[in-house]
Design an enzyme around this catalytic site. Sequence first.
Site, short mmCIF file in Angstrom:
data_model
loop_
_atom_site.label_atom_id
_atom_site.label_comp_id
_atom_site.label_asym_id
_atom_site.label_seq_id
_atom_site.Cartn_x
_atom_site.Cartn_y
_atom_site.Cartn_z
N LEU A 119 0.84 -1.20 0.00
CA LEU A 119 0.00 0.00 0.00
C LEU A 119 0.87 1.26 0.00
O LEU A 119 0.68 2.16 -0.81
CB LEU A 119 -0.92 -0.01 1.24
N SER A 120 1.87 1.28 0.89
CA SER A 120 2.68 2.51 1.07
C SER A 120 3.49 2.85 -0.17
O SER A 120 3.99 1.97 -0.87
CB SER A 120 3.64 2.34 2.25
N PRO A 163 6.28 6.24 -1.78
CA PRO A 163 7.12 7.35 -1.32
C PRO A 163 6.29 8.56 -0.86
O PRO A 163 6.65 9.24 0.09
CB PRO A 163 7.97 7.68 -2.55
N TRP A 205 8.76 0.56 1.75
CA TRP A 205 8.69 0.00 3.11
C TRP A 205 7.95 -1.33 3.13
O TRP A 205 7.11 -1.57 3.99
CB TRP A 205 8.00 0.94 4.10
N ILE A 206 8.24 -2.18 2.17
CA ILE A 206 7.45 -3.41 2.06
C ILE A 206 8.07 -4.55 2.88
O ILE A 206 9.14 -5.06 2.54
CB ILE A 206 7.28 -3.82 0.58
N GLY A 226 -5.01 -6.24 10.67
CA GLY A 226 -3.55 -6.19 10.77
C GLY A 226 -3.11 -5.46 12.03
O GLY A 226 -2.11 -5.82 12.66
N GLN A 256 16.67 1.10 31.24
CA GLN A 256 17.05 1.90 32.42
C GLN A 256 17.26 1.00 33.65
O GLN A 256 18.21 1.19 34.41
CB GLN A 256 15.94 2.93 32.71
N GLU A 289 1.64 -0.04 9.74
CA GLU A 289 0.20 -0.36 9.75
C GLU A 289 -0.62 0.77 10.38
O GLU A 289 -1.59 0.55 11.10
CB GLU A 289 -0.06 -1.72 10.41
N GLU A 311 -0.51 8.54 15.05
CA GLU A 311 -1.37 9.67 14.67
C GLU A 311 -2.56 9.19 13.84
O GLU A 311 -3.69 9.65 14.04
CB GLU A 311 -0.54 10.70 13.88
N1 CAA Z 1 -13.40 0.27 6.38
C1 CAA Z 1 -14.05 0.51 5.24
N2 CAA Z 1 -13.97 1.66 4.55
C2 CAA Z 1 -13.19 2.61 5.07
C3 CAA Z 1 -12.49 2.45 6.27
C4 CAA Z 1 -12.62 1.21 6.93
N3 CAA Z 1 -11.99 0.96 8.07
N4 CAA Z 1 -11.81 3.59 6.53
C5 CAA Z 1 -12.08 4.43 5.52
N5 CAA Z 1 -12.91 3.83 4.64
C6 CAA Z 1 -13.48 4.42 3.42
C7 CAA Z 1 -14.20 5.72 3.79
O1 CAA Z 1 -15.51 5.47 4.20
C8 CAA Z 1 -14.12 6.52 2.52
O2 CAA Z 1 -15.14 6.10 1.65
P1 CAA Z 1 -16.36 7.13 1.34
O3 CAA Z 1 -15.74 8.25 0.60
O4 CAA Z 1 -17.32 6.31 0.56
O5 CAA Z 1 -16.89 7.54 2.68
C9 CAA Z 1 -12.80 6.08 1.89
O6 CAA Z 1 -12.47 4.83 2.51
C10 CAA Z 1 -11.72 7.09 2.14
O7 CAA Z 1 -11.58 7.19 3.54
P2 CAA Z 1 -11.24 8.55 4.29
O8 CAA Z 1 -12.00 9.68 3.70
O9 CAA Z 1 -11.41 8.30 5.75
O10 CAA Z 1 -9.71 8.71 3.91
P3 CAA Z 1 -8.61 9.63 4.52
O11 CAA Z 1 -7.79 10.15 3.40
O12 CAA Z 1 -9.20 10.64 5.46
O13 CAA Z 1 -7.63 8.62 5.31
C11 CAA Z 1 -6.86 7.16 7.01
C12 CAA Z 1 -8.06 7.78 6.31
C13 CAA Z 1 -7.46 6.47 8.23
C14 CAA Z 1 -5.84 8.18 7.47
C15 CAA Z 1 -6.20 6.11 6.06
O14 CAA Z 1 -5.63 6.73 4.94
C16 CAA Z 1 -5.15 5.26 6.74
O15 CAA Z 1 -5.49 4.31 7.43
N6 CAA Z 1 -3.84 5.58 6.56
C17 CAA Z 1 -2.77 4.75 7.08
C18 CAA Z 1 -2.37 3.71 6.09
C19 CAA Z 1 -1.65 2.55 6.72
O16 CAA Z 1 -2.05 2.05 7.75
N7 CAA Z 1 -0.61 2.09 6.06
C20 CAA Z 1 0.08 0.94 6.52
C21 CAA Z 1 0.80 0.29 5.38
S1 CAA Z 1 0.81 -1.45 5.45
C22 CAA Z 1 2.07 -1.88 6.49
O17 CAA Z 1 2.63 -1.09 7.19
C23 CAA Z 1 2.36 -3.33 6.50
C24 CAA Z 1 3.69 -3.65 7.02
O18 CAA Z 1 4.63 -3.63 6.28
C25 CAA Z 1 3.86 -4.12 8.40
#
Ligand code: CAA
Length: 451
Positions: A197-198, A200, A228-229, A314, A408, A435, A439
């Site tokens: 998903l992530s 740059p 960052w995969i 996750g 510590q 994940e 924030e």
């Molecule tokens: N379930 C279903 N739909 C969802 C949802 C959920 N939990 N959260 C949001 N949505 C939907 C929303 O309803 C919206 O749809 P509508 O327009 O129809 O309402 C759409 O998705 C967009 O959502 P937002 O408007 O809420 O989006 P946003 O830009 O405000 O961002 C956020 C929301 C929570 C910040 C999100 O972008 C987020 O979770 N960001 C973090 C990403 C992340 O966790 N990355 C981790 C990478 S993976 C990883 O790290 C794996 C690893 O290697 C260990």
Amino acid sequence: MQGLGLFIVFLPQRRGDAAPLRLRVSAVNCICCLFPHLLISTFPHFSRTSVSFSPIFLLDLPHNYYHMQFQLSEEHLMIQKAARDFANTECLPGVIERDEHQKFPKEQIMKLAELGFMGMMVSPDYGGSGMDTVSYVLAMEEISKVDASVSVCMSVNNSLVSWGLEAFGNEEQKKKYLTPLAQGQKDGELYIGAFLLSEPEAGSDATSQRTTAEDKGDYYLLNGIKNWITNGSSASVYLVMAQTDVAKGPKGINVFIVEKAWPGVTVGAKENKLGIRGSDTHSISFTDVKVPKENRIGADGFGFTFAMKTLSGGRIGIASQALGIASGAYERALAYSKQRKAFGKEIMHHQAIQFKLADMATRIEASRLLCLKAAWEKDNGIDYTLSSSMAKVYASETAMWVSTEAVQVHGGYGYVKEFHVERLMRDAKITQIYEGTSEVQRIVISRAILK
Ligand code: CAA
């Protein structure tokens, strides 16, 4: 508080008693069934939360009131022990060297797979172990106490890749990809997945996907770069989020199953990280990769919802990882405090250390309860978006705090590798970032409580 108990057995547990005390059916029991508040006020020494009713006939009883239990089943305890034994016998030897040399724990992952820990929650129909999420939390905690590089690989394969495929993939996709992923091997070779998903410029701001998947009729043309995969080079299968229709915003994002071996897929250099150094974190780039239409998961535009729903589960995995890092650091600090002497006595006799240990134990217990609650909700079909974010933000901040305090407690010894706590402290930091950062979790939590 209405109810009819014709035949009731209840299991009150005296606070502090290890084993539940089974009381037999009696008229008093029936009265207590009809008026449970009477039971609590008459026998205040019985913990309300450990009272468990086994009703034959109950009408209109508020189930949460009666059925709340803080006990693990025999099966849960067995799984917990198996994971603990595995961590101590298979992960502990060499953990410092793997961290030092950034060596991917392939041998450990292969053995974990043999034990069924790489597809814990996947149905046996697809080669999984068919366990519940509570079991997964228990196993993640135990493995993470010892080696968080092993547990992040396990977490991504279990709760992002396998869960996502099982929940939203079609039958063909499950047969082809989920079965070997859940078994962690194919033809005797490691077979795991990664979640892409992530990017740059799309970390927390996950809707800003720049990777594109152009619809070409019977295939998609994939171009872009992911950052960052976790499992980047060791995975055989990637779940890739990409933008198909920019005009539709998040609703134009799709998710695809992409094989690492396909032409146009390039694995970038391994990141040189602060912590979880054994895990293989890479950027992955796609240049005109042809993805067959049948490898799209779900309907057109489902990709962002897929990502969010999958990440909710996750986050239970990463919260449990943080819990394990915290409890691993705490256990080491506790043991050290009983051996190390200063000012003529073991340091555990100094109040400064006692209070640190008390705070550590309390925050860890709170983290554990949050993790188990989120897992229990997931297992019971209750929306766990809020609880998984609460578990993740609290457990990860606890991991950072506890591991720092564990260093510590160890003093100078905590700052060198042999005592493990400096590594746990370095490993803890990532749980506040991946994940969804702390924030992002606060965004999810505040939106849920303010709506
Ligand atoms: N379930 C279903 N739909 C969802 C949802 C959920 N939990 N959260 C949001 N949505 C939907 C929303 O309803 C919206 O749809 P509508 O327009 O129809 O309402 C759409 O998705 C967009 O959502 P937002 O408007 O809420 O989006 P946003 O830009 O405000 O961002 C956020 C929301 C929570 C910040 C999100 O972008 C987020 O979770 N960001 C973090 C990403 C992340 O966790 N990355 C981790 C990478 S993976 C990883 O790290 C794996 C690893 O290697 C260990």
